[in-house]
Design a protein around this motif. Sequence first.
Motif, PDB file in Angstrom:
ATOM      1  N   SER A 171      51.609  21.382  78.022  1.00 22.23           N
ATOM      2  CA  SER A 171      52.164  20.031  77.971  1.00 22.23           C
ATOM      3  C   SER A 171      51.118  18.995  78.348  1.00 22.23           C
ATOM      4  O   SER A 171      50.106  19.298  78.999  1.00 22.23           O
ATOM      5  CB  SER A 171      53.360  19.918  78.924  1.00 22.23           C
ATOM      6  N   LEU A 205      63.819  14.820  83.809  1.00 21.47           N
ATOM      7  CA  LEU A 205      63.107  14.946  82.545  1.00 21.47           C
ATOM      8  C   LEU A 205      63.965  15.623  81.476  1.00 21.47           C
ATOM      9  O   LEU A 205      63.839  15.318  80.288  1.00 21.47           O
ATOM     10  CB  LEU A 205      61.802  15.715  82.734  1.00 21.47           C
ATOM     11  N   GLU A 206      64.833  16.534  81.885  1.00 20.46           N
ATOM     12  CA  GLU A 206      65.721  17.160  80.915  1.00 20.46           C
ATOM     13  C   GLU A 206      66.638  16.129  80.279  1.00 20.46           C
ATOM     14  O   GLU A 206      66.894  16.170  79.072  1.00 20.46           O
ATOM     15  CB  GLU A 206      66.544  18.254  81.598  1.00 20.46           C
ATOM     16  N   ARG A 258      64.508  13.743  77.993  1.00 17.94           N
ATOM     17  CA  ARG A 258      64.013  14.421  76.788  1.00 17.94           C
ATOM     18  C   ARG A 258      65.133  14.875  75.858  1.00 17.94           C
ATOM     19  O   ARG A 258      64.883  15.514  74.840  1.00 17.94           O
ATOM     20  CB  ARG A 258      63.172  15.641  77.190  1.00 17.94           C
ATOM     21  N   ARG A 311      67.572  15.311  72.981  1.00 18.56           N
ATOM     22  CA  ARG A 311      67.514  14.924  71.572  1.00 18.56           C
ATOM     23  C   ARG A 311      68.938  14.776  71.018  1.00 18.56           C
ATOM     24  O   ARG A 311      69.878  15.402  71.496  1.00 18.56           O
ATOM     25  CB  ARG A 311      66.767  15.970  70.753  1.00 18.56           C
ATOM     26  N   TRP A 334      57.656  12.620  68.991  1.00 15.92           N
ATOM     27  CA  TRP A 334      56.807  13.772  69.288  1.00 15.92           C
ATOM     28  C   TRP A 334      57.594  15.061  69.114  1.00 15.92           C
ATOM     29  O   TRP A 334      58.756  15.176  69.513  1.00 15.92           O
ATOM     30  CB  TRP A 334      56.290  13.696  70.725  1.00 15.92           C
ATOM     31  N   TYR A 380      65.045  10.872  70.371  1.00 21.04           N
ATOM     32  CA  TYR A 380      65.515  10.902  71.760  1.00 21.04           C
ATOM     33  C   TYR A 380      66.806  10.101  71.898  1.00 21.04           C
ATOM     34  O   TYR A 380      66.963   9.029  71.296  1.00 21.04           O
ATOM     35  CB  TYR A 380      64.459  10.325  72.695  1.00 21.04           C
ATOM     36  N   ASP A 406      50.197   7.815  71.230  1.00 21.36           N
ATOM     37  CA  ASP A 406      50.092   9.174  71.739  1.00 21.36           C
ATOM     38  C   ASP A 406      48.648   9.430  72.149  1.00 21.36           C
ATOM     39  O   ASP A 406      47.739   9.312  71.329  1.00 21.36           O
ATOM     40  CB  ASP A 406      50.505  10.168  70.652  1.00 21.36           C
ATOM     41  N   HIS A 457      58.494   6.893  72.475  1.00 18.02           N
ATOM     42  CA  HIS A 457      58.761   7.989  73.396  1.00 18.02           C
ATOM     43  C   HIS A 457      60.107   7.735  74.073  1.00 18.02           C
ATOM     44  O   HIS A 457      60.796   6.755  73.769  1.00 18.02           O
ATOM     45  CB  HIS A 457      57.639   8.079  74.422  1.00 18.02           C
ATOM     46  N   HIS A 458      60.485   8.609  74.989  1.00 20.55           N
ATOM     47  CA  HIS A 458      61.728   8.385  75.726  1.00 20.55           C
ATOM     48  C   HIS A 458      61.484   7.444  76.898  1.00 20.55           C
ATOM     49  O   HIS A 458      60.349   7.067  77.204  1.00 20.55           O
ATOM     50  CB  HIS A 458      62.319   9.717  76.210  1.00 20.55           C
ATOM     51  N   GLU A 489      60.281   8.085  83.437  1.00 19.04           N
ATOM     52  CA  GLU A 489      60.898   8.567  84.671  1.00 19.04           C
ATOM     53  C   GLU A 489      60.906   7.482  85.741  1.00 19.04           C
ATOM     54  O   GLU A 489      61.885   7.301  86.471  1.00 19.04           O
ATOM     55  CB  GLU A 489      60.138   9.769  85.210  1.00 19.04           C
TER      56      GLU A 489
END
Length: 285
Positions: A29, A147-148, A151, A153, A210, A230, A240, A249-250, A253
């Motif tokens: 990652s 993060l779950e 992320r 979808r 991504w 997302y 990126d 991106h999402h 955090e």
Amino acid sequence: MEPSSPTPSAAPPRLLDRVRQEIRLRHYSLRTEQAYVDWVRRFVLFHDKRHPRDMGVVEVEAFLSYLAVERRVSASTQNQAKSALLFLYKAVLEQDLPWLGEIVQAKKGRRLPVVLTQREVRDLLQQLNGTMWLVCSLLYGTGMRLLEGLRLRVKDVEFERREIVVREGKGNKDRVTVLPENLLLPLREQLQRAQAVHRRDLEAGFGEVWLPDALAAKYPRAARAWGWQYVFPGNARSIDPRSGSERRHHLLESSVQRALAAAAHGAGISKPCSPHVRIYSPPVS
């Protein structure tokens, strides 16, 4: 006629670039890449910019012991640094280090988890609104990690079965969690907003998200598909750092963490609140 001089060969890649290359070949990652590169940089600076190929187990032990004794880092932080340096020597420099048994290990203390009562959770969520309220409600209502949730979808939200599929969670495992009934309508409305953002991106010539390398290669059109977007897209597109592509991106955090900290302050909760705290459930009599 004089013979032409040979074309000079390209300069070999620099150390940190080689680290990045080996990490990307293994499909690690971006977060792991950033952490490993940072630890290698710190290791080199700690030893006055000596090249790691001129050092070995003694220098690695000295650096890791310094982290434990002088910096007093946590055990998990020291273990991450150790993993980064072992990767450097084994994967990049192709040198096997002997077992590092003499390293001073940072002691891992046992801590009781922070637990919020159900009333405290209600007070906390009442201080939030909009997207932040929905994100935190999902985290507390489903047990997902931060993060779950970010992320998540579109394709992994199952409204009919009231389920959420968590992909590549802790331990790189998939699992299914229950979607609370009171979040069905707010989540549908969030998807409508996210789809409107996706349409605008497509009209502007963007709209890619991504994907893991293997999926991106196997399904080149999937990055623009609605199902792969997302659920909580970021407020702006970004570049990126690996591919140079401009994508959306999402949510970050840090934005959720700041909102939650402000909500805890507004609710008068003195406990340290984070998206990972547990909720107290009274025993069933």
